[in-house]
Design a protein around this motif. Structure first.
Motif, short mmCIF file in Angstrom:
data_model
loop_
_atom_site.label_atom_id
_atom_site.label_comp_id
_atom_site.label_asym_id
_atom_site.label_seq_id
_atom_site.Cartn_x
_atom_site.Cartn_y
_atom_site.Cartn_z
N LEU A 170 38.05 55.80 52.11
CA LEU A 170 37.24 55.19 51.06
C LEU A 170 35.88 55.84 50.96
N LYS A 171 35.39 55.88 49.73
CA LYS A 171 34.10 56.48 49.43
C LYS A 171 33.18 55.44 48.81
N PRO A 172 31.89 55.63 48.90
CA PRO A 172 30.96 54.66 48.27
C PRO A 172 31.25 54.46 46.78
N GLU A 173 31.71 55.50 46.11
CA GLU A 173 32.01 55.36 44.68
C GLU A 173 33.25 54.53 44.40
N ASP A 174 33.97 54.14 45.44
CA ASP A 174 35.10 53.23 45.28
C ASP A 174 34.65 51.78 45.23
N THR A 175 33.38 51.54 45.48
CA THR A 175 32.86 50.17 45.46
C THR A 175 33.01 49.56 44.07
N ALA A 176 33.68 48.41 44.03
CA ALA A 176 33.96 47.75 42.75
C ALA A 176 34.69 46.43 43.03
N VAL A 177 34.84 45.67 41.97
CA VAL A 177 35.77 44.53 42.02
C VAL A 177 37.12 45.07 41.57
N TYR A 178 38.13 44.82 42.37
CA TYR A 178 39.48 45.31 42.08
C TYR A 178 40.33 44.16 41.53
N TYR A 179 41.02 44.46 40.44
CA TYR A 179 41.82 43.47 39.75
C TYR A 179 43.29 43.90 39.71
N CYS A 180 44.15 42.95 39.91
CA CYS A 180 45.58 43.14 39.74
C CYS A 180 45.95 42.59 38.36
N ALA A 181 46.87 43.27 37.68
CA ALA A 181 47.27 42.83 36.35
C ALA A 181 48.70 43.23 36.07
N THR A 182 49.33 42.56 35.12
CA THR A 182 50.71 42.87 34.77
C THR A 182 50.82 43.24 33.31
#
Length: 122
Positions: free
Chosen positions: A86-98
């Motif tokens: 993981l990298k600092p630029e991966d910092t985010a809110v991660y969402y699952c969707a269909t």
């Protein structure tokens, strides 16, 4: 109301790993594809990776290829996102969707989870 509970986010140092889970059942939501998106502060929500329930076809954003792996456990009705290096630029809110379509287009995804925060420190 459809729900896609996500879990597994947290704080990790650069180079570390996290595994996100999404309790997305094709039987529940009747959608053939599950995707992960992420949204960093002040940025648009962007596609990360998607998988099909049948056959397990996958596609990845270039920025995560070789580091992230999506998989699904049909018996557990769960989709996983393994995130390594993981990298600092991966910092985010991660969402699952269909989605009814196997696509990178977020507008095609109509059921979304509440999101889980991933923070990568340098």
């Amino acid at each position: 109301q459809m729900q896609l509970p996500e879990s597994g986010g947290g704080l990790v140092q650069a180079g570390g790993s996290l595994r996100l889970s999404c309790a997305a059942s094709r039987r529940t939501v009747s959608k053939p594809a599950v995707g992960w998106f992420r949204q960093a502060p002040g940025k648009e929500r962007e596609f990360v990776v998607a998988i099909t329930w049948d056959g397990g076809s996958t596609m990845y954003a270039e920025s995560v290829k070789g580091r992230f792996t999506i998989s699904r456990d049909i018996d557990r009705n769960t989709v996983y996102l393994q995130m390594n290096n993981l990298k600092p630029e991966d910092t985010a809110v991660y969402y699952c969707a269909t989605s009814q379509r196997f696509t990178t287009e977020k507008l095609s995804y109509d059921y979304w989870g509440q999101g889980t925060q991933v923070t990568v420190s340098s």
